[in-house]
Design a protein around this motif. Sequence first.
Motif, mmCIF file in Angstrom:
data_model
loop_
_atom_site.group_PDB
_atom_site.id
_atom_site.type_symbol
_atom_site.label_atom_id
_atom_site.label_comp_id
_atom_site.label_asym_id
_atom_site.label_seq_id
_atom_site.Cartn_x
_atom_site.Cartn_y
_atom_site.Cartn_z
ATOM 1 N N GLY A 36 -8.984 4.701 2.617
ATOM 2 C CA GLY A 36 -8.690 3.698 3.635
ATOM 3 C C GLY A 36 -7.932 2.511 3.079
ATOM 4 N N THR A 65 0.278 12.810 5.438
ATOM 5 C CA THR A 65 0.057 14.159 5.983
ATOM 6 C C THR A 65 0.822 14.384 7.294
ATOM 7 O OG1 THR A 65 -1.974 13.314 6.968
ATOM 8 C CG2 THR A 65 -2.194 14.536 4.925
ATOM 9 N N ARG A 66 1.058 13.331 8.050
ATOM 10 C CA ARG A 66 1.787 13.512 9.316
ATOM 11 C C ARG A 66 3.281 13.739 9.073
ATOM 12 N NH1 ARG A 66 0.845 8.182 11.809
ATOM 13 N NH2 ARG A 66 0.651 7.695 9.603
ATOM 14 N N GLN A 80 -5.460 3.815 -6.690
ATOM 15 C CA GLN A 80 -6.543 4.184 -5.780
ATOM 16 C C GLN A 80 -6.775 5.685 -5.972
ATOM 17 O OE1 GLN A 80 -5.601 4.331 -1.610
ATOM 18 N NE2 GLN A 80 -7.685 3.834 -0.980
ATOM 19 N N LEU A 139 0.842 -1.203 0.000
ATOM 20 C CA LEU A 139 0.000 0.000 0.000
ATOM 21 C C LEU A 139 0.873 1.247 0.000
ATOM 22 C CD1 LEU A 139 -2.709 -1.084 2.601
ATOM 23 C CD2 LEU A 139 -2.515 -1.608 0.150
#
Length: 393
Positions: A83, A12-13, A78, A6
């Motif tokens: 998710g 974002t962190r 994706q 994945l």
Amino acid sequence: MQAVVLAAGEGTRMRPLTEQTPKPMLPVADRPLVAHTADTAIEAGADELIFVVGYEADAVRSYFGDRYGGVPVSFAVQERQQGTADAVAAAREHLDGPFAVLNGDNLYDAASLGALFDAAPSVAAYRVADPTSYGVLSTDGDTVTGIVEKPSDPPTDLANAGAYVFPAAARDWLDVPLSDRGEREITDVLGRVVEEASVTAVEVDRWLDVGRPWELLEANEWKLGELERRLDGEVRGDADLRGEVVVEEGAVVEPGVVVEGPALIRSGAHVGPNAYVRGATLLGEDTHVGHGVELKNTVLMAGSNVPHVSYVGDSVLGRDVNFGAGTQVANLRHDGESVRLTVKGDRVSTGRRKFGVVAGDGAKTAINTSLNAGIVLSSGATTTPGESVTRDR
Ligand code: TTP
């Protein structure tokens, strides 16, 4: 076995480091983070890799191409990051048997991943002192009976370490409902697999989930720690390279430089004269570390410069950063507390007594800038001469 990796997340962190580079492509030693995941999967027995891509997908595609590490590679897109189960569903058409699912930002030791693959269907478990902030597996012997997110009363100390081997039938169980946080979660797929099959919890020896900037530093500490000394570049005069130091072909180390490994000096990097580099440090491609600079436990991404009389410790500098002469980085708080860093707008503890700064791509400090421990400079940020920076910018 097929392994679905994945790699579509926005990371974002990890901002600002992920503003132009997707998190899986951030550098860890001599390759991108996700390449370590892929290498470990192949070593563990994966014979096909399917990358799920989305955010900045081209960077992942062009790195892996259609073959990598001797196995065929394909990509599934994706479109929206809805998710981890949704990400696996994007790869559904590629699946034709039992399959592994790995997060493209997680590192494992190869022996543990091999044991996971051998025990299929299975889930990786990592023993932690305080499970309350993890997904926690409940078990009966080695068999998984369920999973509970961030429990106040954890059933075991086995954290879900984000690697799974699912039976072929799980291909049809990926369309789980949205969770409370609005995502389709792979843990809900695991819940279904646990109902239908006997799933083994396989304890992994080593696991690192790389989500935040200091974890990128930890990933580099891990992988740089596996380096074996190799001097292919040009080492001039009395430069003193101690321990596990790699100087790639096309890198130059000038006289008067002392490097204490583990350290990787990549192609095109120029170090010295008279610099002191302490490990674990990565000097990326085409970086420049000049006279009178001390660098310790730091990641300097491609094209960055720390050219004159500066100290940089326990820090992550993005691409094409320039620190002006006399820039000094603090990496320790006098009150002994762990250094805090801003992650998605909140100040959070890094859990590290020593941490310096994070600088986004293209950030530039002026001469004699002092940067407090835990400062984040956004991409392209600048400072003024003599400035003492005590807040993010
Ligand atoms: P996360 O680390 O939860 O998500 P992220 O990488 O986008 O980071 P952040 O939370 O900082 O924004 O995701 C775990 C793994 O799953 C990671 O490798 C990215 C991947 N992923 C997808 O491929 N698609 C998705 O929709 C999500 C949520 C994650």
